[in-house]
Design an enzyme around this catalytic site. Structure first.
Site, PDB file in Angstrom:
ATOM      1  CG  HIS A 140      -4.829 -15.500  -4.172  1.00 36.74           C
ATOM      2  ND1 HIS A 140      -5.131 -15.329  -2.841  1.00 36.74           N
ATOM      3  CD2 HIS A 140      -4.536 -16.810  -4.324  1.00 36.74           C
ATOM      4  CE1 HIS A 140      -5.005 -16.482  -2.210  1.00 36.74           C
ATOM      5  NE2 HIS A 140      -4.658 -17.405  -3.091  1.00 36.74           N
ATOM      6  CB  THR A 200       2.018  -2.523   5.304  1.00 44.87           C
ATOM      7  OG1 THR A 200       1.154  -2.188   6.413  1.00 44.87           O
ATOM      8  CG2 THR A 200       3.206  -1.590   5.306  1.00 44.87           C
ATOM      9  N   GLY A 201      -1.129  -2.887   4.464  1.00 48.90           N
ATOM     10  CA  GLY A 201      -2.203  -3.797   4.802  1.00 48.90           C
ATOM     11  C   GLY A 201      -1.896  -4.546   6.082  1.00 48.90           C
TER      12      GLY A 201
END
Length: 322
Positions: free
Chosen positions: A82, A172-173
């Site tokens: 995804h 964390t992005g």
């Protein structure tokens, strides 16, 4: 009472012990919000949570989720089918009862501000909270995925939070937040593991390529199902419903010498969406339960995973909650 839904998607679907910790904290997060459903997939490496309750209660619960994913997940080691941009990848707020989209957008704004200030997360606003027309589209913001963040933070700065790819952001992005109306995530499996065929069908059927109105689509491989899938987002199921998408996908598959082998809904769906699918196949039927059963049968919703409408229809679970 005002009721709001949140559907946060996190970039973790392979470590049950981590998901159990997050579920436990969500169940304790707020007496005014309830965790209605958890949908996890190891191949996608993604979990979709559905929460509902008062706007403030739901926002509090999502804040707890952000705290947990910031602590427990590390995007430097995350991979899956995804597309994703961050540990908590996207969090839409959906007005359900006695509230407007603008009110849900205000809750999204408050969450984004708190997450940027207290957790140091780059926050991109989308849908009703978007700061430009392009940013309404999640795919536009997420283009290039997590790996693009070092450059993206410079060329497409977040609406809030850090614009530099520091050590914290590397872990964390970024998170995309906003308010929207109901969206149906709907995957159709093919009798092939050729992901190129699924991508071709997705390209033909997505709205931006001249396909079905209010439909987004990608193709991917789900090794756990031994199948390629066409993964759809129906952004307005009144314009294009589940049955119309399934039949269009089936026809495209047949043109390539393939067959559809079943489908799956991710998360919860409004009852109307499934009843409309039943009416597609039997316009004269008036029995609500018969329509639901027909939708499950004709869409093949029981062929990939067990599907019980009692646990997958939003209104049923809200009724139990209230």
């Amino acid at each position: 009472m005002k009721i709001m839904e949140a559907v946060p998607n996190i970039s973790e679907g392979r470590r049950p012990q981590v998901l159990e910790q997050i579920v436990h904290r969500l169940q304790e997060a707020s007496p005014q919000a309830k965790l209605l459903h958890v949908d996890s997939n190891a191949d996608a490496n993604r979990t979709v949570f559905t929460l509902a309750g008062t706007p403030q209660g739901v926002r509090r619960a999502v804040w707890v989720l952000l705290e947990q994913t910031t602590r427990l997940l590390d995007m430097r080691r995350q991979h899956g089918a995804h597309p994703r941009l961050g540990a908590t990848d996207v969090c839409p707020f959906v007005p359900v009862r006695n509230m407007t989209l603008a009110e849900a957008a205000q809750q999204a704004r408050l969450l984004g501000q708190e997450a940027a200030e207290k957790l140091g997360l780059p926050i991109y606003f989308y849908e009703a909270n978007a700061s430009s027309p392009q940013r309404r589209d999640l795919a536009f913001i997420r283009r290039g995925q997590y790996e693009s963040l070092p450059e993206k933070l410079r060329t497409l700065p977040p609406d809030l939070g850090p614009c530099t790819f520091n050590e914290r952001v590397a872990k964390t992005g970024a998170t995309v937040v906003g308010a929207r109306d109901f969206l149906l995530a709907f995957n159709v499996s093919l009798n092939t593991q050729d992901v190129a065929a699924a991508k071709e069908i997705a390209s033909v059927l997505r709205e931006k390529n001249g396909g079905l109105p209010a439909v987004k689509a990608i193709g991917w491989l789900m090794p756990g199902y031994q199948a390629a899938q066409v993964s759809f987002n129906l952004t307005n199921f009144h314009q294009t419903g589940l049955a119309a998408v399934f039949e269009a996908c089936r026809q495209q598959a047949q043109q390539r010498g393939l067959e559809t082998t079943g489908s799956e809904l991710i998360g919860l769906a409004p009852e109307e969406a499934l009843r409309n699918a039943g009416k597609y196949y039997c316009p004269d039927c008036r029995d609500p339960q018969a329509l639901l059963s027909l939708a499950v049968e004709r869409l093949g919703l029981n062929k990939i995973r067990p599907f019980d409408p009692n646990g997958r229809i939003l209104e049923y679970l809200l009724h139990k909650m209230l």
